[in-house]
Design an enzyme around this catalytic site. Sequence first.
Site, PDB file in Angstrom:
ATOM      1  N   GLY A  29       0.824  -1.138   0.024  1.00 51.30           N
ATOM      2  CA  GLY A  29       0.058   0.026   0.000  1.00 51.30           C
ATOM      3  C   GLY A  29       0.908   1.257   0.133  1.00 51.30           C
ATOM      4  O   GLY A  29       0.633   2.272  -0.819  1.00 51.30           O
ATOM      5  N   ARG A  98      -1.660  -1.955  10.670  1.00 54.72           N
ATOM      6  CA  ARG A  98      -2.686  -1.896  11.678  1.00 54.72           C
ATOM      7  C   ARG A  98      -4.112  -2.181  11.024  1.00 54.72           C
ATOM      8  O   ARG A  98      -4.536  -1.789  10.216  1.00 54.72           O
ATOM      9  CB  ARG A  98      -2.834  -0.881  12.576  1.00 54.72           C
ATOM     10  CG  ARG A  98      -1.481  -0.758  13.469  1.00 54.72           C
ATOM     11  CD  ARG A  98      -2.013   0.423  14.797  1.00 54.72           C
ATOM     12  NE  ARG A  98      -1.905   1.800  14.283  1.00 54.72           N
ATOM     13  CZ  ARG A  98      -2.452   2.626  15.279  1.00 54.72           C
ATOM     14  NH1 ARG A  98      -2.888   2.421  16.118  1.00 54.72           N
ATOM     15  NH2 ARG A  98      -2.242   3.950  14.691  1.00 54.72           N
ATOM     16  N   ASP A 167       4.326  12.549  10.909  1.00 56.97           N
ATOM     17  CA  ASP A 167       3.847  13.262  11.957  1.00 56.97           C
ATOM     18  C   ASP A 167       4.153  14.685  11.438  1.00 56.97           C
ATOM     19  O   ASP A 167       3.178  15.585  12.011  1.00 56.97           O
ATOM     20  CB  ASP A 167       4.869  12.837  13.197  1.00 56.97           C
ATOM     21  CG  ASP A 167       4.648  11.356  13.529  1.00 56.97           C
ATOM     22  OD1 ASP A 167       3.274  10.767  13.266  1.00 56.97           O
ATOM     23  OD2 ASP A 167       5.537  10.507  13.680  1.00 56.97           O
ATOM     24  N   HIS A 194       7.460   7.359  17.266  1.00 54.15           N
ATOM     25  CA  HIS A 194       6.269   7.463  16.512  1.00 54.15           C
ATOM     26  C   HIS A 194       5.415   6.227  16.764  1.00 54.15           C
ATOM     27  O   HIS A 194       5.168   5.382  16.294  1.00 54.15           O
ATOM     28  CB  HIS A 194       6.991   6.985  14.924  1.00 54.15           C
ATOM     29  CG  HIS A 194       5.613   6.781  13.975  1.00 54.15           C
ATOM     30  ND1 HIS A 194       5.022   7.942  13.628  1.00 54.15           N
ATOM     31  CD2 HIS A 194       5.203   5.747  13.382  1.00 54.15           C
ATOM     32  CE1 HIS A 194       3.990   7.742  12.704  1.00 54.15           C
ATOM     33  NE2 HIS A 194       4.075   6.233  12.553  1.00 54.15           N
TER      34      HIS A 194
HETATM   35  N1  LIG Z   1       6.570   5.378   9.679  1.00 55.52           N
HETATM   36  C1  LIG Z   1       5.193   5.647   9.385  1.00 55.52           C
HETATM   37  O1  LIG Z   1       5.060   6.867   9.692  1.00 55.52           O
HETATM   38  C2  LIG Z   1       4.300   4.561   8.910  1.00 55.52           C
HETATM   39  C3  LIG Z   1       3.161   5.238   8.185  1.00 55.52           C
HETATM   40  C4  LIG Z   1       2.078   4.362   7.563  1.00 55.52           C
HETATM   41  C5  LIG Z   1       2.602   2.822   7.612  1.00 55.52           C
HETATM   42  N2  LIG Z   1       3.770   2.472   8.349  1.00 55.52           N
HETATM   43  C6  LIG Z   1       3.947   1.042   8.735  1.00 55.52           C
HETATM   44  O2  LIG Z   1       4.513   0.372   7.167  1.00 55.52           O
HETATM   45  C7  LIG Z   1       4.255  -1.008   6.857  1.00 55.52           C
HETATM   46  C8  LIG Z   1       3.636  -1.100   5.479  1.00 55.52           C
HETATM   47  O3  LIG Z   1       2.422  -0.680   5.400  1.00 55.52           O
HETATM   48  P1  LIG Z   1       1.380  -0.793   4.179  1.00 55.52           P
HETATM   49  O4  LIG Z   1       0.206  -0.219   4.218  1.00 55.52           O
HETATM   50  O5  LIG Z   1       2.342  -0.538   3.118  1.00 55.52           O
HETATM   51  O6  LIG Z   1       1.345  -2.408   4.326  1.00 55.52           O
HETATM   52  P2  LIG Z   1       0.887  -3.369   3.019  1.00 55.52           P
HETATM   53  O7  LIG Z   1       0.490  -4.890   3.631  1.00 55.52           O
HETATM   54  O8  LIG Z   1      -0.090  -2.882   2.175  1.00 55.52           O
HETATM   55  O9  LIG Z   1       2.217  -3.424   2.374  1.00 55.52           O
HETATM   56  C9  LIG Z   1       3.486  -4.533   2.803  1.00 55.52           C
HETATM   57  C10 LIG Z   1       4.114  -4.806   1.679  1.00 55.52           C
HETATM   58  O10 LIG Z   1       5.395  -5.585   2.662  1.00 55.52           O
HETATM   59  C11 LIG Z   1       5.520  -6.636   1.868  1.00 55.52           C
HETATM   60  N3  LIG Z   1       6.485  -7.688   2.630  1.00 55.52           N
HETATM   61  C12 LIG Z   1       6.071  -8.623   3.609  1.00 55.52           C
HETATM   62  N4  LIG Z   1       7.121  -9.034   4.118  1.00 55.52           N
HETATM   63  C13 LIG Z   1       8.022  -8.776   3.290  1.00 55.52           C
HETATM   64  C14 LIG Z   1       9.517  -9.269   3.273  1.00 55.52           C
HETATM   65  N5  LIG Z   1      10.156 -10.053   4.119  1.00 55.52           N
HETATM   66  N6  LIG Z   1      10.278  -8.534   2.299  1.00 55.52           N
HETATM   67  C15 LIG Z   1       9.754  -7.462   1.416  1.00 55.52           C
HETATM   68  N7  LIG Z   1       8.608  -7.302   1.413  1.00 55.52           N
HETATM   69  C16 LIG Z   1       7.794  -7.836   2.325  1.00 55.52           C
HETATM   70  C17 LIG Z   1       4.141  -7.403   1.700  1.00 55.52           C
HETATM   71  O11 LIG Z   1       4.239  -8.378   0.494  1.00 55.52           O
HETATM   72  C18 LIG Z   1       3.381  -6.174   1.263  1.00 55.52           C
HETATM   73  O12 LIG Z   1       3.499  -6.029  -0.334  1.00 55.52           O
HETATM   74  C19 LIG Z   1       3.503  -1.260   8.298  1.00 55.52           C
HETATM   75  O13 LIG Z   1       4.180  -1.865   8.895  1.00 55.52           O
HETATM   76  C20 LIG Z   1       2.827  -0.010   8.727  1.00 55.52           C
HETATM   77  O14 LIG Z   1       2.581  -0.103  10.030  1.00 55.52           O
HETATM   78  C21 LIG Z   1       4.769   3.291   8.842  1.00 55.52           C
HETATM   79  O1  LIG Z   2      -0.984   4.453  12.285  1.00 54.80           O
HETATM   80  C1  LIG Z   2      -0.481   3.476  11.672  1.00 54.80           C
HETATM   81  O2  LIG Z   2      -0.332   2.213  12.049  1.00 54.80           O
HETATM   82  C2  LIG Z   2       0.372   3.696  10.527  1.00 54.80           C
HETATM   83  C3  LIG Z   2       1.578   4.798  10.776  1.00 54.80           C
HETATM   84  O3  LIG Z   2       2.266   4.528  11.795  1.00 54.80           O
HETATM   85  C4  LIG Z   2       0.735   6.169  10.659  1.00 54.80           C
HETATM   86  O4  LIG Z   2       1.220   7.051  11.594  1.00 54.80           O
HETATM   87  O5  LIG Z   2      -0.107   6.579  10.251  1.00 54.80           O
END
Ligand SMILES: NC(=O)c1ccc[n+]([C@@H]2O[C@H](COP(=O)([O-])OP(=O)(O)OC[C@H]3O[C@@H](n4cnc5c(N)ncnc54)[C@H](O)[C@@H]3O)[C@@H](O)[C@H]2O)c1
Ligand SMILES: O=C(O)C[C@H](O)C(=O)O
Length: 331
Positions: A29, A98, A167, A194
Site C-alpha cells: 500500500g 494495523r 507526523d 512514532h
Molecule cells: N512510519 C510511518 O509513519 C508509517 C506510516 C504508515 C505505515 N507504516 C507501516 O508501514 C508498513 C507497511 O504498510 P502498508 O500499508 O504498505 O502495508 P501493506 O500490507 O499494504 O504492504 C506491505 C508490503 O510488505 C511486503 N512484505 C511483507 N514481508 C516482506 C518481506 N519479508 N520482504 C519484502 N516485502 C515484504 C508485503 O508483501 C506487502 O506488499 C506497516 O508496518 C505500517 O504500519 C509506517
Molecule cells: O498508524 C499506523 O499504524 C500507521 C502509521 O504509523 C501512521 O502514523 O499512519
Amino acid sequence: MTFAGLFRRAAPGALKHSRKVAILGAAGGIGQPLAMLMKLNPLVSSLSLYDIANTPGVAADVSHVNTRAEVKGYAGEEQLAEALTGADLVIIPAGVPRKPGMTRDDLFNINAGIVKSLCTAISKHCPEAVVNMISNPVNSTVPIAAEVFKKASTYDSKKLFGVTTLDVVRARTFYAGKKGLAVEDVDVPVVGGHAGITILPLFSQATPKATLTDEEIDALTKRTQDGGTEVVQAKAGKGSATLSMAYAGALFAESCLKGLNGEPGIVECTYVASTVTELPFFSSKVRLGKDGVEEVLGLGALSEYEKKGLEAMKAELKASIQKGVDFAKQS
Ligand SMILES: NC(=O)c1ccc[n+]([C@@H]2O[C@H](COP(=O)([O-])OP(=O)(O)OC[C@H]3O[C@@H](n4cnc5c(N)ncnc54)[C@H](O)[C@@H]3O)[C@@H](O)[C@H]2O)c1
Ligand SMILES: O=C(O)C[C@H](O)C(=O)O
C-alpha cells in the site's frame, strides 16, 4: 521541506550524481505510490523495487513513466541480493499494517522478524547504504536494525533513520487548517518517537507563529498523536495510511539524497541514535549531509505543556527501544 512539484527538473549539478534507491515492500500500500514518487524524483538514477511477490507488475507499470530513473523489479528472497547491491538509499515499508483496535506495538511479532531479515541482507549486500525505516513499530524496528548491523559489524549510526515525517506532515496540515495559514509556508517540529504519546509536536516552535489557546494546543497535539489511528479507523480494516505516508516517505528520501549529494542546510525531524535525551534513540531535528546524519540538533526551548509531554513519553519509548534490542539479541 515541500515537494516542489511532480514533473520537476533537477537542480543544476544534481544529475552528476548516480543514485540507486531500493524500496523493500514495494508492492504494498505504501510501496506502490512511493515507487511512483521516487520515479518522479530527478535525483534517482536507478530504482529497485523489491517485494516477496507482485513487483514485476509494479516495476513494469512505473517504468513507463518518462523520467530519469531506470526501474527494475525483484520478487522473492533469491532476488534480494541483486535488488540491494549498489543501493545508496534503502527505504523499508515492508510488513503488516494495523487494523482498528490495534496499537503499532501489536505489529511487533510479525514485523520484527521481517525487518531483521531485510537488515541482515542490507548488511551483506549494501552495508554503506542509508536506511529509511518505515515499518512499524518504528520505535522498536530502528533499534532492531541497529542491533542487526552491530552484529554484522556494519553499524553506522549516521545512516539509520526512523521515518517520522508523516507526523510532521500531519502537524503542519492540522496547524495550518486551525489557524487559516497557507499550509506550504508552515513548519512544525515533531520530536520523540512514532506511536501515541511518544509523538510530541512542538507547536510552541511552529512557524509562522500564530496564537494558540491551551485548548487548541491540546487538541492539535492529540490529533497529531492520533493521526495514524484516525486513518486506520476510517479505512475500517483495510490498512493504515499509505498515500500520505508515501508522500512523507518521498519527502524524507529526497532530503536524504540531497544530503548525500552535498546540498547544504537540509534539516528534517527523524528518529535516530541520539544523546538529546537519556534515551538511545529519539526523534528531533537532524541536519543531513554526505554521510547521513551531520548533526543531531537539540530540542530548543519547550513550553511547560511540551516539557510534561516529553517526560510522559519516556517510559514507553524506553520500553519499546529495549523490546527491539532484546528481540534482535535473542533471536
Ligand atoms: N512510519 C510511518 O509513519 C508509517 C506510516 C504508515 C505505515 N507504516 C507501516 O508501514 C508498513 C507497511 O504498510 P502498508 O500499508 O504498505 O502495508 P501493506 O500490507 O499494504 O504492504 C506491505 C508490503 O510488505 C511486503 N512484505 C511483507 N514481508 C516482506 C518481506 N519479508 N520482504 C519484502 N516485502 C515484504 C508485503 O508483501 C506487502 O506488499 C506497516 O508496518 C505500517 O504500519 C509506517
Ligand atoms: O498508524 C499506523 O499504524 C500507521 C502509521 O504509523 C501512521 O502514523 O499512519
